[in-house]
Design a protein around this motif. Sequence first.
Motif, PDB file in Angstrom:
ATOM      1  N   ASP A  63      39.254  36.331  44.519  1.00  0.00           N
ATOM      2  CA  ASP A  63      39.165  35.014  45.157  1.00  0.00           C
ATOM      3  C   ASP A  63      37.797  34.817  45.802  1.00  0.00           C
ATOM      4  OD1 ASP A  63      41.788  34.607  44.425  1.00  0.00           O
ATOM      5  OD2 ASP A  63      42.603  35.105  46.393  1.00  0.00           O
ATOM      6  N   ASN A  64      37.238  33.643  45.622  1.00  0.00           N
ATOM      7  CA  ASN A  64      35.942  33.248  46.191  1.00  0.00           C
ATOM      8  C   ASN A  64      34.776  34.101  45.685  1.00  0.00           C
ATOM      9  OD1 ASN A  64      37.140  31.188  47.797  1.00  0.00           O
ATOM     10  ND2 ASN A  64      37.812  32.785  49.221  1.00  0.00           N
ATOM     11  N   GLN A  65      34.939  34.733  44.556  1.00  0.00           N
ATOM     12  CA  GLN A  65      33.868  35.511  43.935  1.00  0.00           C
ATOM     13  C   GLN A  65      33.575  34.902  42.555  1.00  0.00           C
ATOM     14  OE1 GLN A  65      32.072  38.289  45.000  1.00  0.00           O
ATOM     15  NE2 GLN A  65      33.016  37.960  46.995  1.00  0.00           N
ATOM     16  N   ILE A  91      29.738  35.998  31.275  1.00  0.00           N
ATOM     17  CA  ILE A  91      30.961  36.385  31.987  1.00  0.00           C
ATOM     18  C   ILE A  91      31.634  35.108  32.463  1.00  0.00           C
ATOM     19  CG2 ILE A  91      31.872  37.546  34.029  1.00  0.00           C
ATOM     20  CD1 ILE A  91      29.537  39.516  33.807  1.00  0.00           C
ATOM     21  N   PRO A  92      32.918  34.940  32.186  1.00  0.00           N
ATOM     22  CA  PRO A  92      33.596  33.718  32.613  1.00  0.00           C
ATOM     23  C   PRO A  92      33.627  33.593  34.134  1.00  0.00           C
ATOM     24  CG  PRO A  92      35.165  35.307  31.719  1.00  0.00           C
ATOM     25  CD  PRO A  92      33.807  35.865  31.507  1.00  0.00           C
ATOM     26  N   GLY A  93      33.593  32.348  34.602  1.00  0.00           N
ATOM     27  CA  GLY A  93      33.640  32.092  36.039  1.00  0.00           C
ATOM     28  C   GLY A  93      35.040  32.294  36.600  1.00  0.00           C
ATOM     29  N   ASN A  94      35.125  32.276  37.922  1.00  0.00           N
ATOM     30  CA  ASN A  94      36.405  32.467  38.599  1.00  0.00           C
ATOM     31  C   ASN A  94      37.406  31.410  38.127  1.00  0.00           C
ATOM     32  OD1 ASN A  94      38.513  32.903  40.382  1.00  0.00           O
ATOM     33  ND2 ASN A  94      37.138  33.419  42.059  1.00  0.00           N
ATOM     34  N   GLY A  95      38.585  31.853  37.756  1.00  0.00           N
ATOM     35  CA  GLY A  95      39.634  30.950  37.304  1.00  0.00           C
ATOM     36  C   GLY A  95      39.590  30.617  35.823  1.00  0.00           C
ATOM     37  N   GLN A  96      38.533  31.026  35.129  1.00  0.00           N
ATOM     38  CA  GLN A  96      38.446  30.767  33.693  1.00  0.00           C
ATOM     39  C   GLN A  96      39.168  31.859  32.917  1.00  0.00           C
ATOM     40  OE1 GLN A  96      34.183  30.504  33.112  1.00  0.00           O
ATOM     41  NE2 GLN A  96      34.288  28.264  33.107  1.00  0.00           N
ATOM     42  N   LEU A  97      39.479  31.566  31.676  1.00  0.00           N
ATOM     43  CA  LEU A  97      40.133  32.518  30.796  1.00  0.00           C
ATOM     44  C   LEU A  97      39.338  33.817  30.722  1.00  0.00           C
ATOM     45  CD1 LEU A  97      42.492  32.912  28.775  1.00  0.00           C
ATOM     46  CD2 LEU A  97      40.949  32.069  27.002  1.00  0.00           C
ATOM     47  N   CYS A 114      24.837  41.960  40.949  1.00  0.00           N
ATOM     48  CA  CYS A 114      25.490  42.822  39.974  1.00  0.00           C
ATOM     49  C   CYS A 114      27.001  42.743  40.155  1.00  0.00           C
ATOM     50  CB  CYS A 114      25.026  44.270  40.140  1.00  0.00           C
ATOM     51  SG  CYS A 114      23.330  44.511  39.550  1.00  0.00           S
ATOM     52  N   VAL A 115      27.725  43.113  39.112  1.00  0.00           N
ATOM     53  CA  VAL A 115      29.182  43.035  39.165  1.00  0.00           C
ATOM     54  C   VAL A 115      29.748  44.408  39.503  1.00  0.00           C
ATOM     55  CG1 VAL A 115      31.285  42.417  37.920  1.00  0.00           C
ATOM     56  CG2 VAL A 115      29.162  41.198  37.438  1.00  0.00           C
ATOM     57  N   GLY A 116      30.628  44.409  40.488  1.00  0.00           N
ATOM     58  CA  GLY A 116      31.348  45.622  40.852  1.00  0.00           C
ATOM     59  C   GLY A 116      32.832  45.385  40.673  1.00  0.00           C
ATOM     60  N   ILE A 117      33.545  46.425  40.288  1.00  0.00           N
ATOM     61  CA  ILE A 117      34.990  46.323  40.144  1.00  0.00           C
ATOM     62  C   ILE A 117      35.627  47.031  41.336  1.00  0.00           C
ATOM     63  CG2 ILE A 117      35.234  48.400  38.716  1.00  0.00           C
ATOM     64  CD1 ILE A 117      37.384  46.808  37.110  1.00  0.00           C
ATOM     65  N   ALA A 118      36.631  46.406  41.913  1.00  0.00           N
ATOM     66  CA  ALA A 118      37.388  46.976  43.026  1.00  0.00           C
ATOM     67  C   ALA A 118      38.871  46.851  42.688  1.00  0.00           C
ATOM     68  CB  ALA A 118      37.061  46.230  44.320  1.00  0.00           C
ATOM     69  N   LEU A 119      39.709  47.322  43.565  1.00  0.00           N
ATOM     70  CA  LEU A 119      41.148  47.273  43.289  1.00  0.00           C
ATOM     71  C   LEU A 119      41.666  45.851  43.136  1.00  0.00           C
ATOM     72  CD1 LEU A 119      42.448  50.047  45.712  1.00  0.00           C
ATOM     73  CD2 LEU A 119      41.845  50.219  43.292  1.00  0.00           C
ATOM     74  N   ASP A 120      40.979  44.876  43.742  1.00  0.00           N
ATOM     75  CA  ASP A 120      41.449  43.499  43.699  1.00  0.00           C
ATOM     76  C   ASP A 120      40.717  42.622  42.692  1.00  0.00           C
ATOM     77  OD1 ASP A 120      39.018  43.306  44.995  1.00  0.00           O
ATOM     78  OD2 ASP A 120      39.852  42.619  46.901  1.00  0.00           O
ATOM     79  N   GLY A 121      39.776  43.155  41.953  1.00  0.00           N
ATOM     80  CA  GLY A 121      39.066  42.358  40.951  1.00  0.00           C
ATOM     81  C   GLY A 121      37.570  42.589  40.999  1.00  0.00           C
ATOM     82  N   TRP A 122      36.809  41.664  40.370  1.00  0.00           N
ATOM     83  CA  TRP A 122      35.356  41.765  40.317  1.00  0.00           C
ATOM     84  C   TRP A 122      34.746  41.115  41.559  1.00  0.00           C
ATOM     85  CZ3 TRP A 122      35.056  39.013  34.944  1.00  0.00           C
ATOM     86  CH2 TRP A 122      35.608  39.832  33.961  1.00  0.00           C
ATOM     87  N   HIS A 123      33.615  41.666  41.999  1.00  0.00           N
ATOM     88  CA  HIS A 123      32.865  41.138  43.135  1.00  0.00           C
ATOM     89  C   HIS A 123      31.390  41.145  42.770  1.00  0.00           C
ATOM     90  CE1 HIS A 123      36.091  41.508  46.279  1.00  0.00           C
ATOM     91  NE2 HIS A 123      36.593  42.289  45.334  1.00  0.00           N
ATOM     92  N   ASP A 124      30.642  40.182  43.340  1.00  0.00           N
ATOM     93  CA  ASP A 124      29.184  40.264  43.191  1.00  0.00           C
ATOM     94  C   ASP A 124      28.676  41.144  44.332  1.00  0.00           C
ATOM     95  OD1 ASP A 124      29.693  38.323  45.159  1.00  0.00           O
ATOM     96  OD2 ASP A 124      27.988  37.087  44.602  1.00  0.00           O
ATOM     97  N   ILE A 125      27.921  42.170  43.966  1.00  0.00           N
ATOM     98  CA  ILE A 125      27.459  43.154  44.943  1.00  0.00           C
ATOM     99  C   ILE A 125      25.989  43.455  44.709  1.00  0.00           C
ATOM    100  CG2 ILE A 125      29.750  44.189  45.267  1.00  0.00           C
ATOM    101  CD1 ILE A 125      28.952  46.429  43.364  1.00  0.00           C
TER     102      ILE A 125
END
Length: 176
Positions: free
Chosen positions: A141-143, A129-135, A152-163
């Motif tokens: 932000d800050n995730q 999975i590409p890192g923050n800011g990568q293609l 694990c990766v969670g999807i929210a309204l503002d993007g992906w988060h580590d949860i």
Amino acid sequence: MTICLANYETCRAVAFDSKLGYCYMAKYLGENCTTHLQTYHNPYTYNPVSETCFRLIETALSWDNADAYCKANGEYLATFATTEASEWLRAKIELDLYPSNSGWGGYSFIGGQKDLIEFAWKGLVTGVIPGNGQLNSDWYDNQPNDSGPGLCVGIALDGWHDISCSNARLFVCEYN
């Protein structure tokens, strides 16, 4: 109706009805997949960006149990090859779930985990999975912030988060 996929190894076919905006998934049996067994109509939703079908599961499970649930149905936890495909799903989640589903809790599991041996984020289907800011990244932000139990990766309204993988959450299965 447009046939999106025919998989003769699993005897499944996916079609999309543009009028209704739904995917139809059909199971077949027998040699050469000729005997129709079952057709699923809704709640699969076709993502025109990734050309795959998604299904939001409104039962909260841990990441491991969510992964097993998807696999038991011939699917996998959702993955995204492009930022645009992820953004499309985030918009769909907002329309379909938020704020009407009080059980949502802000995050839904998708198919990514932290590989502790290689210490890299990996998608179940897409690989690294590409890192923050990568293609093709859709991290908020800050995730990922790599703090606490967020493996694990969670999807929210503002993007992906580590949860946390152990907390029960809604999740998204994908079929293509």
